[in-house]
Design a protein around this motif. Sequence first.
Motif, short mmCIF file in Angstrom:
data_model
loop_
_atom_site.label_atom_id
_atom_site.label_comp_id
_atom_site.label_asym_id
_atom_site.label_seq_id
_atom_site.Cartn_x
_atom_site.Cartn_y
_atom_site.Cartn_z
N MET A 238 0.71 -1.22 -0.10
CA MET A 238 -0.03 0.07 0.11
C MET A 238 0.89 1.13 -0.12
O MET A 238 0.13 2.47 -0.16
CB MET A 238 -0.92 -0.07 1.26
N ASN A 239 2.20 1.08 0.14
CA ASN A 239 2.80 2.47 0.33
C ASN A 239 4.27 2.09 -0.39
O ASN A 239 5.38 2.09 0.48
CB ASN A 239 3.31 3.14 1.70
N PHE B 86 7.36 8.33 10.38
CA PHE B 86 6.95 9.27 11.34
C PHE B 86 6.58 8.38 12.47
O PHE B 86 5.66 7.67 12.55
CB PHE B 86 5.59 10.06 10.55
N GLY C 226 7.28 16.25 5.86
CA GLY C 226 6.17 15.57 4.91
C GLY C 226 6.22 16.33 3.69
O GLY C 226 5.81 15.97 2.37
N GLN D 117 5.30 9.19 3.62
CA GLN D 117 5.71 8.87 4.85
C GLN D 117 5.14 7.52 5.28
O GLN D 117 3.67 7.24 4.90
CB GLN D 117 5.60 10.15 5.65
N TYR E 238 3.56 6.06 8.78
CA TYR E 238 3.35 6.21 10.14
C TYR E 238 3.34 5.13 11.29
O TYR E 238 2.53 4.06 10.71
CB TYR E 238 1.81 6.90 10.37
N VAL F 88 -1.87 2.55 7.90
CA VAL F 88 -1.70 3.08 6.44
C VAL F 88 -2.41 4.26 6.16
O VAL F 88 -2.09 4.78 5.19
CB VAL F 88 -2.29 1.88 5.71
N LEU F 89 -3.58 4.70 6.92
CA LEU F 89 -4.57 5.69 6.10
C LEU F 89 -3.74 7.08 6.08
O LEU F 89 -3.74 7.48 4.95
CB LEU F 89 -5.64 6.04 7.29
N PRO F 90 -2.92 7.36 6.89
CA PRO F 90 -2.31 8.88 6.78
C PRO F 90 -0.96 8.43 6.03
O PRO F 90 -0.10 9.39 5.72
CB PRO F 90 -1.94 9.35 8.19
N SER F 91 -0.45 7.19 5.88
CA SER F 91 0.82 6.97 5.12
C SER F 91 0.65 7.13 3.70
O SER F 91 -0.61 6.97 3.22
CB SER F 91 1.27 5.47 5.49
N LEU F 92 1.83 7.17 2.91
CA LEU F 92 1.66 7.76 1.63
C LEU F 92 2.93 7.28 1.00
O LEU F 92 3.99 7.68 1.68
CB LEU F 92 1.41 8.91 1.37
N ARG G 47 4.50 8.53 -2.59
CA ARG G 47 3.96 9.34 -3.90
C ARG G 47 4.64 8.59 -5.10
O ARG G 47 4.31 9.03 -6.27
CB ARG G 47 4.56 10.52 -3.85
#
Lengths: 588, 475
Positions: free
Chosen positions: B136-137, B148, B327, B333, B335, B351-355, B357
């Motif tokens: 997912m990231n 983070f 960020g 990032q 989390y 995972v929700l705030p993780s990303l 790009r």
Amino acid sequence: MSQATQEQTVDDDGVIDSVSGPVVTATDLGARMNDVVYVGEEGLMGEVIEIEGNVTTIQVYEETSDVAPGEPVENTGEPLTVDLGPGMLDTIYDGVQRPLDVLESQMGAFLDRGVDAPGIDLEKTWTFTPAVEEGDEVSAGDVVGTVDETVSIEHKVLVPPGYEGGTVESIEEGEFTVEETVTTLSSGEEIKMRQEWPVREARPTVEKQTPTKPLVSGQRILDGLFPLAKGGTAAIPGPFGSGKTVTQQSLAKFADADIVVYVGCGERGNEMTEVIDDFPELPDPQSGNPLMARTCLIANTSNMPVAARESCVYTGITIAEYYRDMGYDVALMADSTSRWAEAMREISSRLEEMPGEEGYPAYLAARLSEFYERAGYFVNANGTEGSISVIGAVSPPGGDFSEPVTQNTLRIVKTFWALDSDLAERRHFPAINWDESYSLYRNQLDPWFEAEIDADWSETRQWAIDTLDEEGELQEIVQLVGKDALPDDQRLTLEVARYLREAWLQQNAFHDVDRYCPPEKTFQILTAIKAFNDEAFAALEAGVPVDEITTIDAAPRLNRIATTPDDEAEAFVADLTDEIESQLQEQY
Amino acid sequence: MKEYQTITEISGPLVFVETDEPIGYDEIVDIETPSGEIRRGQVLEAASGYVAIQVFEGTDGIDQDSSVRFLGETMKMPVTEELLGRVLDGSGDPIDGGPDIVPEERHDIVGAAINPTAREYPEEFIQTGVSAIDGMNTLVRGQKLPIFSASGLPHNELALQIARQATVPEEASDEEGDDEESEFAVVFGAMGITAEEANEFMDDFERTGALERSVVFMNLADDPAVERTVTPRMVLTTAEYLAFEKDYHVLVILTDMTNYCEALREIGAAREEVPGRRGYPGYMYTDLAQIYERAGRIDGREGSVTQIPILTMPGDDETHPIPDLTGYITEGQIYVDRALNSQDVSPPINVLPSLSRLMDDGIGEGLTREDHADVSDQLYAAYAEGQDLRDLVNIVGREALSESDNRYLDFADRFETELIDQGGHTDREIDETLDIAWELLSMLPETELNRIDEELIEEYYVGGAESEPVEAAAD
Ligand SMILES: Nc1ncnc2c1ncn2[C@@H]1O[C@H](COP(=O)(O)OP(=O)(O)OP(=O)(O)O)[C@@H](O)[C@H]1O
Ligand SMILES: [Mg+2]
């Protein structure tokens, strides 16, 4: 700033007195405000930003390590200018218009300092085709000839602003470099393909008009709900990772502008590389030619010198104005204006100026509005109309829109696309919050959409807005009692609103079909959802329970219209609405 | 060499010296205390008549009789392949009792920016074996992807798990067409971490044999704070040398960036600068960018620099300037989450705030798997929905929720226990991660999987027709 002007060096040279990061002071320098100077033994480029008695303060556009007091400072006697002429499209510049590919060939993969290069190639020849004849009268701004700059763009050679003008004495078709004279006038003035213009000064026009045409973006939520006008201004603020850059890049790819100036201001190197890699491959949806053929890139990434970051937005807008003068519709994206504001703050604090709000200089608001003022729909001196649309990304600390850069920007721009971290977290993209965002151009653009796309454009949009509003209110109740506690008609409204969000507002920038949605298709999807809405409520009236209505298997296919190729979408929608109708009517 | 005994002022980490010759900005300085100790410093401001010096190793013991030698050059890092296997202090001097380092070259530690035209866009999938990341990231070679975290959370374990398990699967590297696979190296920079944490890293490096292909820079909690401002630059100068001159694929781990930023703040305060947000310098964005942007790939060169900086968010606050500015610079990032950690989910990645790009270009057919992007999108949407419902269920109870809502709640639970909670020593292939994802997604009706292409649903949906028994027959 180009090497071509370097000869004019005057004899007012000074001596470095102190060095602190990008700020250098010099004594005995005979300079005016904003003069460009060369600093130190290596001749680092800088600009005069303060004069106090015998002490001149300079912001230096390059790294200053190892530069020492006592080294010379040389004045060019000229303000910071850009070179304007054919060859700017399909090019990538740094913040002071040095072509990055030329710098790479001169100093390799890493950016060294003390290297200068002209903004446009002085050796290359272009085929000049006259647009006027000997004996014709021309004045400032008039087109004297054209050059095929790229496959997409015919470059117009203009009588520079400020020229007196007169009768054309000689003009000839042929191959010329940008420094050769292509036309001479009775006034004695000579016209070359290259002109210069100081970046901090707007190029003149005749008048600014109210914009009435949309800058069609190919993004459903923008065209559908919050349209931007050609000549309009928009801000797109949002916390990190919410989609500013992706949205800006989608606009750069798909907006129906003639020319795109993309300014990467203090952001990531890889993002610029991505544009450099993708744009030559991607077709412009209007012309089918490579996108790069209409694009000029300016990249001053976050790790490049901070003073050049301060100037990069000016370099960009001056180039935009030059193409506007030719009668083109130009779109300029600045990602991110917050980095520009921070560059101002950094320089200002090194000058020990009195800080304003959150340390930003007191002139922050003035600088922002001067910049956005250079956007607009204009009548040019030569009678043509041209426009500059400006879309600025804003990166508020902590995602808090109450900070000075966001607030001062919102006071100026007329379109506000508010990005929302909550939507981004659930991968609802573009994460533009439909409650908070607005476009003040909506009413003045409706006639265009009604004439060009569909007479019901604004009415259907209003239905969508009302439904989404109602959903917002219902969601507050749902959060307290659960969905099942609502009456059937409200549950149905929630279902319809869900399709509006998922099938219409969401748009995947990385899907080959979905990334660009022509306004016709934007409208088709919306009418399909509306058709479902009308049939479903009719069924509900007729006594069909909501659970049966929402589980018909045709309805989820609404989500598939967006990824259906544009030329098949109409037929797909027609079939789908028929099927929805028959499946629902079967139930009563 | 210019030598002075004209110190006029000592203030925190700063020393002011009167000079009568020009001294270059950023130049390196040695200060000798009356007791014969040598302290290293750097010119922060060069004016005619005086200079301001920032002293890395603390100013205690320096007095006005100390002598100041200007070395006539900016700070350099001696680099050589022989650094692999070595342990150095935060200023680059060996502390492992090994032989002196014989440099092949000496590089300026303030790296020049990579020209964007010379960069190669990162798109080579790195399999970390961690589902929350790979699925997912996704991390790619040349990316900067920070962790983070916050105090007391297992971010170090996660970084070590990544360092241990990271590989580039066959298919992905074949794509590139490079025959001889470049070697993998780790450059590790510790800034202000405790000796205990440092041991955790060293033990793991030694146990797994990773030390041989690592360079370790150690600035511990009791080492001078100002030294921390040079440590990451030493680390990255070494990493760039190994990557771009010696063809290594370098993974850089920097921990803890929060301590680095505190040191910046300290210097800013000593210089009486106008502070930016919450007392941190106004130029902290630019400063951090000069660190984080030193990740990437360069056209025509084999190696790469991939960065995993770790930071602890003061007060678990993600709007704090340190995570916030980070960020805004990094390419996503990861989390680490306190609530998941207290439920014993390992690794506790939210995972929700993780990303990531750079994910989109690194995954898909031929790179990972054709369904990867769609599956990831759908997992995000479904897990977010389940999370929302958890708030509601606390108020109204499960019985008041519809069947569909209950499915999402179950999904969110199983998502955490089966996909995320894999344990610190499980190394999952990307196929395995995606297969588990399909198991979970198949709890939902096919029609709800609106992020996934219909053909992919047909191919991967577990259970197929029998999961929808009602519809057809009923009419
Ligand atoms: N329209 C979209 N479609 C699909 N994914 C998107 C879209 N918009 C944003 N994203 C996702 O969100 C990520 C972050 O977007 P982006 O890089 O534009 O953020 P940003 O607001 O520019 O952040 P920063 O301020 O840090 O630069 C992207 O990498 C992508 O994964
Ligand atoms: Mg961005």
